[in-house]
Design an enzyme around this catalytic site. Structure first.
Site, PDB file in Angstrom:
ATOM      1  N   HIS A   1       0.799  -1.291   0.057  1.00  0.00           N
ATOM      2  CA  HIS A   1       0.082   0.167   0.239  1.00  0.00           C
ATOM      3  C   HIS A   1       0.980   1.038   0.122  1.00  0.00           C
ATOM      4  O   HIS A   1       2.281   1.053   0.509  1.00  0.00           O
ATOM      5  CB  HIS A   1      -1.142  -0.289   1.232  1.00  0.00           C
ATOM      6  CG  HIS A   1      -1.721   0.505   1.353  1.00  0.00           C
ATOM      7  ND1 HIS A   1      -1.393   2.152   1.399  1.00  0.00           N
ATOM      8  CD2 HIS A   1      -3.561   0.990   0.961  1.00  0.00           C
ATOM      9  CE1 HIS A   1      -2.502   2.536   1.761  1.00  0.00           C
ATOM     10  NE2 HIS A   1      -4.088   2.299   1.569  1.00  0.00           N
TER      11      HIS A   1
ATOM     12  N   ASP B   1       2.798  -4.788   8.358  1.00  0.00           N
ATOM     13  CA  ASP B   1       1.193  -4.200   8.109  1.00  0.00           C
ATOM     14  C   ASP B   1       0.447  -5.148   7.499  1.00  0.00           C
ATOM     15  O   ASP B   1       0.011  -5.249   7.112  1.00  0.00           O
ATOM     16  CB  ASP B   1       1.454  -3.382   6.739  1.00  0.00           C
ATOM     17  CG  ASP B   1       0.037  -2.253   6.324  1.00  0.00           C
ATOM     18  OD1 ASP B   1      -0.654  -2.640   6.719  1.00  0.00           O
ATOM     19  OD2 ASP B   1      -0.104  -1.531   4.967  1.00  0.00           O
TER      20      ASP B   1
ATOM     21  N   GLN C   1      -5.037  -5.280   6.354  1.00  0.00           N
ATOM     22  CA  GLN C   1      -5.516  -6.641   5.084  1.00  0.00           C
ATOM     23  C   GLN C   1      -5.664  -7.436   6.530  1.00  0.00           C
ATOM     24  O   GLN C   1      -6.546  -8.672   5.637  1.00  0.00           O
ATOM     25  CB  GLN C   1      -5.392  -6.920   4.086  1.00  0.00           C
ATOM     26  CG  GLN C   1      -5.654  -5.200   3.659  1.00  0.00           C
ATOM     27  CD  GLN C   1      -6.816  -4.784   3.430  1.00  0.00           C
ATOM     28  OE1 GLN C   1      -7.417  -5.799   3.173  1.00  0.00           O
ATOM     29  NE2 GLN C   1      -6.777  -3.183   3.244  1.00  0.00           N
TER      30      GLN C   1
ATOM     31  N   LYS D   1     -10.606  -1.385  10.516  1.00  0.00           N
ATOM     32  CA  LYS D   1     -10.392  -2.965   9.159  1.00  0.00           C
ATOM     33  C   LYS D   1     -11.048  -3.387  10.553  1.00  0.00           C
ATOM     34  O   LYS D   1     -11.133  -4.846   9.250  1.00  0.00           O
ATOM     35  CB  LYS D   1      -8.701  -3.160   9.156  1.00  0.00           C
ATOM     36  CG  LYS D   1      -8.160  -1.749   8.047  1.00  0.00           C
ATOM     37  CD  LYS D   1      -9.092  -1.587   7.219  1.00  0.00           C
ATOM     38  CE  LYS D   1      -7.638  -0.195   5.989  1.00  0.00           C
ATOM     39  NZ  LYS D   1      -8.494  -0.598   4.472  1.00  0.00           N
TER      40      LYS D   1
ATOM     41  N   CYS E   1      -5.247   2.734  -3.649  1.00  0.00           N
ATOM     42  CA  CYS E   1      -3.338   3.491  -2.814  1.00  0.00           C
ATOM     43  C   CYS E   1      -2.511   2.022  -2.931  1.00  0.00           C
ATOM     44  O   CYS E   1      -2.079   1.649  -2.367  1.00  0.00           O
ATOM     45  CB  CYS E   1      -4.025   3.556  -1.468  1.00  0.00           C
ATOM     46  SG  CYS E   1      -5.322   5.017  -1.429  1.00  0.00           S
TER      47      CYS E   1
END
Length: 602
Positions: free
Chosen positions: A321, A398, A401, A424, A562
Site C-alpha cells: 500500500h 502492515d 488487511q 478494518k 492506493c
C-alpha cells in the site's frame, strides 16, 4: 471507627495529589486544588490507618502499600476457557501467522490485582491513577438510583488466564475495593463463560448485529463488499461509543476525579485487549495512533531517522500500500538510504528466491504487507521474517488487511513492529495501533511533543515519559480506543480461526462464480489469499463498473486502491475490488455475479 465516605476519599485523593513532589500534582498535569477540609482529612487518614500528622512528600505511603490493599479482599480467579486450535485449511493459513491461534484470555485483561497493566509516566502518576481507578465504577449513588433496572452487577473476578498474563515489572495495581459497579454490558468481556471462540459463527445472527446492513440503496438491499476499505460496526461497538460519551467522558491520566478514572480505565483496558489480541509481551508495546498510516510514519520518523545511514537498505514488496512506500521514501531522502523491491510472479505471489538475493548485510529493515489490499495475496511473513532476521534486519508488518481475518501472534512471528487500523476490524475510524518491541520503543526518540509524553519540563530541557506514553502526545482518541476494545471483544466471541475458515470458503465460492463470467479477468490468483478479489471487465472502465454495481445496491471499490505499483505489475491502472467479511453470504456473491452479467449486456 467512622465510615470512609466518598467525599472523604475525594478529600484524601486531593491531599495526596497536592502533596506530590513539586506541589499541586507536579508531573500529573494538574493545578491548584481546593483546600482540604481538616476534619474530613483527619477522618480519612484514620480510616486508612495512615499517620494522623501531615507527611513530607518523600515519606508519603506507596499506593501499593498494605494501607490501601487492605480495603479489598482477595478474589479467587476462575478457570479460563480452553484455547481454540488454529484453522489450517487448504490455504494453510497457519503458515502465514506462525501456526498459532493465541489463547487470548479475558477481554479486559486485568492484572492479578484487578487493574489493567499500564505504564504512563512516573510513580506518583501511576499511584494516583491506581487509587482513582479503585473507585472507578462507583458513582456514589444508591443502587436503586444508580441502577433503576435492578441490582448492580459486581466486578468480574479475573480469569486464570489474566492472572498469569506476562505483565512487565512495575505494572501491578493494588486490589480494587468492592464498590457497586455500573452495568458492564457496553464493554463485553471474554471470560470463562464467554470465552475465545465460544459463540457459534451463525452468519444470519452475525448480520443482525450490524444495523447498517439492513438498509436499501437505490431501492435494493445493501450488499457491502468494500471491507478492504473499511468494515461495518456491530451494535456492541456503537453502544460502547455511546455509553462512553453518555457516562464516562473525561480526559485521562491526569484527573483526580471519578470520571477521569473511568475514562482512564476504559482507555488502558483497550490497550490490554490489543496486547492480548496480538500476543504481545506487554501493554507497554502498544501505542495508540490514528491508523496504519500514522503508525508506519511514526516508525519511519523515529526509528528510521535515528538508525538509517547512507547506503543502508529498506526492503519492500511490489504489493505494498502507498502507506508502506511513501513514508520510507521521505526518510530515504533525509538519510541517504536506499529502497529495494521484491518482485512477484504472475499469480501475485512473492518470489522468495529473489527476496533471498535482495537480502544482505546492508538490509536494515524489511517492511511488508501481511496481505495485499489490492489483490489479496497473503504473504509468507513467518518465513520472510526469519529470512530477514538472519541478516539482523528489523521487520515491520502492515496488518491492516489481515487483523480481522487471520490470527496473529507477534511473539511467535518474531516481527519488530506490527501495525493495523481499528476500522478494518469492525472498530471506529481514527484509531489504530503500533505494536513494537519494548526495547525498541525505549531507544526510539519521540515523534511529537506536548502533554502526556513528558516526565519533567523546564525551559532548559525535557525528560520524556516511558513508552507507550512517550509516543502519545496530547489528548488521545479515548472514545475510539474504547470502541476498538469492544470490536476486539466482538471478534473474539467467534474466534479468528473460525472466521478465517468461513471467509476462505466464501472466497473460493466467489472466485469460482466470477471466473465463469466471460470477459472478466481476475487479477491476483495466489494460492494463499484473504477475501479480496480484483478484476477488470472487458471494454468497461472500472469506475463505470463500480457505479453500475452501486445502482444494484452493491458496494465495491473501483480504482487503484492506493497501491499503484502492485496493479502496474499486471499492466493496469485500476481494478474493481469486491472484498469479503464474515457477515457476507453466498447469495450476495450470486447477486454480484448476476449484476456483472447485466452490466456486460448493457
Amino acid at each position: 471507627m467512622t465510615s470512609l465516605t466518598p467525599d472523604h476519599i475525594a478529600q484524601l485523593a486531593s491531599r495526596l495529589y497536592s502533596e506530590s513532589p513539586g506541589g499541586h500534582g507536579a508531573g500529573l498535569g494538574g493545578g491548584p486544588l481546593p483546600p482540604v477540609d481538616p476534619a474530613a482529612d483527619s477522618m480519612a487518614r484514620e480510616q486508612v490507618q495512615a499517620p494522623a500528622t501531615p507527611l513530607p512528600p518523600e515519606t508519603l505511603p506507596a499506593f501499593d502499600s498494605p494501607i490501601f490493599q487492605s480495603q479489598a479482599p482477595a478474589v479467587a480467579p476462575v478457570a479460563s476457557a480452553a484455547p481454540v486450535e488454529a484453522f489450517r485449511g487448504p490455504t494453510e493459513f497457519g503458515s502465514q501467522f506462525g501456526g498459532h491461534a493465541p489463547s487470548f484470555g479475558a477481554g479486559s485483561s486485568p492484572s492479578p490485582s484487578g487493574f489493567p497493566a499500564t505504564s504512563s509516566g512516573g510513580s506518583q502518576t501511576d499511584g494516583l491513577r491506581a487509587f482513582v481507578q479503585s473507585i472507578r465504577r462507583s458513582d456514589f449513588r444508591s443502587s436503586t438510583e444508580a441502577f433503576p433496572n435492578g441490582e448492580p452487577k459486581s466486578t468480574s473476578a479475573p480469569t486464570a488466564a489474566s492472572a498469569t498474563t506476562n505483565h512487565a515489572p512495575g505494572n501491578s495495581r493494588p486490589a480494587a475495593p468492592q464498590f457497586p459497579t455500573f452495568d458492564p454490558a457496553p464493554y463485553p468481556r471474554d471470560d470463562a463463560a464467554n470465552g475465545y471462540g465460544a459463540r457459534p459463527l451463525d452468519v444470519d445472527a452475525v448480520r443482525r448485529d450490524f444495523p447498517i446492513l439492513h438498509q436499501r440503496v437505490h431501492g435494493r438491499p445493501l450488499v457491502w463488499l468494500d471491507n478492504a476499505a473499511t468494515t461495518q460496526k456491530p451494535q456492541s461497538v456503537i453502544d460502547a461509543l455511546s455509553y462512553f460519551y453518555e457516562h464516562d467522558n473525561s480526559n485521562i491520566h491526569r484527573g483526580a476525579h471519578t470520571l477521569a478514572g473511568r475514562a482512564t480505565e476504559g482507555f488502558e483496558q483497550a490497550r490490554d485487549k490489543v496486547r492480548d489480541f496480538l500476543g504481545a509481551s506487554s501493554s507497554k508495546e502498544i501505542v495508540f495512533v490514528r491508523g496504519t498510516t500514522e503508525a508506519i510514519n511514526l516508525v519511519a520518523q523515529t526509528w528510521g531517522r535515528k538508525f538509517l545511514q547512507p547506503d543502508d537498505e529498506i526492503v519492500l514488496s511490489t504489493l505494498e500500500h502507498h502507506a508502506n512506500i511513501v513514508p520510507w521514501q521521505l526518510i530515504l531522502k533525509e538519510t541517504g538510504a536506499r529502497l529495494r523491491v521484491i518482485p512477484v510472479n504472475d499469480r501475485g505471489e512473492i518470489i522468495l528466491e529473489e527476496y533471498q538475493k535482495i537480502l544482505g548485510p546492508r538490509t536494515k529493515l524489511v517492511a511488508l504487507a501481511h496481505a495485499s489490499n489490492s489483490i489479496g495475496t497473503l504473504l509468507p511473513i513467518a518465513e520472510m521474517t526469519q529470512m530477514a532476521k538472519r541478516y539482523g534486519a528489523r521487520v515491520l508488518i502492515d496488518g491492516a488487511q489481515t487483523v480481522a481475518h487471520v490470527p496473529v501472534n507477534v511473539q511467535q512471528l518474531g516481527s519488530d513492529f506490527y501495525v493495523f487500523s481499528g476500522h478494518k476490524i469492525f472498530g471506529p475510524t481514527g484509531i489504530g495501533v503500533l505494536q513494537a518491541r519494548e526495547e525498541l520503543l525505549d531507544i526510539m526518540p519521540p515523534w511529537q511533543g506536548g502533554g502526556s509524553m513528558i516526565k519533567n519540563v523546564t525551559f532548559e530541557d525535557t525528560t520524556y515519559a516511558d513508552p507507550p506514553a512517550k509516543f502519545e502526545a496530547g489528548t488521545p482518541n479515548i472514545a475510539d480506543a474504547v470502541g476498538l476494545g469492544a470490536a476486539l471483544d466482538y471478534v473474539r466471541q467467534f474466534g479468528l480461526p473460525n472466521i478465517a475458515q468461513y471467509e476462505h470458503e466464501l472466497l473460493a465460492y466467489a472466485t469460482e462464480a466470477l471466473s465463469r463470467i466471460n470477459g472478466l479477468r481476475l487479477i491476483g490468483t495466489a494460492r494463499e489469499k484473504v477475501g479480496v478479489l480484483s478484476f477488470v471487465l472487458q471494454d468497461r472502465p472500472t469506475i463505470e463498473v463500480g457505479r453500475l454495481l452501486d445502482l444494484e445496491g452493491i458496494a465495491v471499490r473501483a480504482g487503484h486502491h492506493c497501491s499503484q505499483p502492485s496493479l502496474r505489475r499486471f499492466g493496469l491502472e485500476a481494478t474493481v475490488r469486491p472484498s469479503l467479511a464474515f457477515y457476507n453470504k453466498k447469495d450476495e456473491i450470486d447477486r454480484l455475479a448476476d449484476a456483472i452479467r447485466r452490466i456486460q449486456r448493457r
